[in-house]
Design a protein around this motif. Structure first.
Motif, mmCIF file in Angstrom:
data_model
loop_
_atom_site.group_PDB
_atom_site.id
_atom_site.type_symbol
_atom_site.label_atom_id
_atom_site.label_comp_id
_atom_site.label_asym_id
_atom_site.label_seq_id
_atom_site.Cartn_x
_atom_site.Cartn_y
_atom_site.Cartn_z
ATOM 1 N N ALA A 284 0.811 -1.158 -0.144
ATOM 2 C CA ALA A 284 -0.079 -0.134 0.032
ATOM 3 C C ALA A 284 1.007 1.185 0.034
ATOM 4 N N VAL A 285 1.891 1.224 0.787
ATOM 5 C CA VAL A 285 2.864 2.445 0.945
ATOM 6 C C VAL A 285 3.451 2.545 -0.495
ATOM 7 N N ALA A 286 4.020 1.468 -0.995
ATOM 8 C CA ALA A 286 4.559 1.531 -2.356
ATOM 9 C C ALA A 286 3.999 2.004 -3.501
ATOM 10 N N GLU A 287 2.431 1.715 -3.434
ATOM 11 C CA GLU A 287 1.712 2.075 -4.406
ATOM 12 C C GLU A 287 1.584 3.561 -4.574
ATOM 13 N N LEU A 288 1.219 4.036 -3.214
ATOM 14 C CA LEU A 288 1.106 5.646 -2.915
ATOM 15 C C LEU A 288 2.100 6.312 -3.410
ATOM 16 N N ASN A 289 3.283 5.917 -3.696
ATOM 17 C CA ASN A 289 4.656 6.396 -3.722
ATOM 18 C C ASN A 289 5.182 6.311 -5.214
ATOM 19 N N VAL B 97 1.967 7.392 -11.139
ATOM 20 C CA VAL B 97 0.362 7.129 -11.274
ATOM 21 C C VAL B 97 -0.032 6.288 -12.285
ATOM 22 N N SER B 98 1.036 6.268 -13.161
ATOM 23 C CA SER B 98 0.909 5.162 -14.417
ATOM 24 C C SER B 98 0.963 3.635 -14.026
ATOM 25 N N ALA B 99 1.757 3.658 -12.801
ATOM 26 C CA ALA B 99 1.894 2.168 -12.342
ATOM 27 C C ALA B 99 0.799 1.947 -11.327
ATOM 28 N N GLN B 100 0.291 2.638 -10.552
ATOM 29 C CA GLN B 100 -0.730 2.446 -9.695
ATOM 30 C C GLN B 100 -1.899 1.682 -10.053
#
Length: 234
Positions: free
Chosen positions: A76-81, A84-87
């Motif tokens: 969850a932390v990695a996704e937030l950082n 946007v194209s990878a989320q």
């Protein structure tokens, strides 16, 4: 390792299901998980190490679940950082709507064409995913003559009849056992690897849709262009 790479690595590790009864397999998985989690939270990594010492033989199922919990927190932390194209690349099991959204996000980036490759295509590719591309985008579907589902060809015919030139689409069947990837190619330049077939994406297990690095993408575009040229039209 940047945030996008970490996000993808955490997601791939979370997709795995090590057998708690196989100590060697479980330890290898925990080692990878701990190393990745430590890049986000040293406290969670330390808790994994402590739990491994105490629970490996006493309660390996609880140890695996605790490691999963730490993985998901780090994910969850990695996704937030991540960019946007990878989320949204990691799709938890059972999240069918998220799977559609993730595929739609990729297809909406197309300005000219999309190629979907999947040895096990069925009607779901036509009903759930192809319509996510913008009108006028040329969509090509490549499946395997030996493993495409019986519902695939009829769905192709009905899609063409209903949409015609409004949604140009062509489907072909490659030689038996010729396909080894599940892939999305956008505008013949950008490629995304999909870890499961479109007809069961994230149904029972976690899945991910990850952008392939440019060098590998170029190789895959060339390879699948040749497979497409040799495939039989439906």
């Amino acid at each position: 390792m940047n945030w996008e790479q970490l996000y993808i690595a955490l997601g791939r590790t979370a997709e795995e299901k090590p057998d708690p009864q196989n100590v060697e397999e479980l330890l290898r998985w925990i080692g990878r998980a701990r190393a990745l989690v430590e890049k986000v939270s040293k406290l969670d990594a330390a808790e994994i190490s402590a739990a491994t010492t105490v629970r490996l033989h006493q309660d390996p199922w609880a140890l695996r679940n605790m490691t999963y919990a730490a993985l998901y927190r780090a994910l969850a932390v990695a996704e937030l950082n991540a960019p946007v194209s990878a989320q949204g690349a990691f799709i938890p099991a059972g999240n069918a709507l998220d799977a559609m959204a993730a595929i739609g996000k990729v297809l909406q980036d197309a300005t000219k064409s999309v190629l979907l490759v999947d040895p096990y295509m069925d009607q779901k590719t036509l009903t759930d995913f192809v319509p996510l591309a913008s009108e006028g985008i040329s969509v090509s579907l490549l499946s395997d003559a030996a493993t495409a589902k019986p519902t695939f060809s009829p769905a192709v015919a009905r899609f063409k009849q209903q949409f015609g030139d409004k949604r140009p689409m062509e489907a072909r069947l490659a030689a038996p056992r010729a396909l080894h990837d599940r892939l999305i190619v956008v505008d013949q330049t950008t490629a995304f690897a999909v870890t499961q077939s479109f007809n069961a994406l994230a149904d029972r297990s976690h899945a991910s849709i990850v952008r392939v690095d440019p060098e590998t993408a170029a190789l895959k575009v060339d390879a699948y262009s040749s497979l497409w040229d040799a495939a039989a039209p439906i």
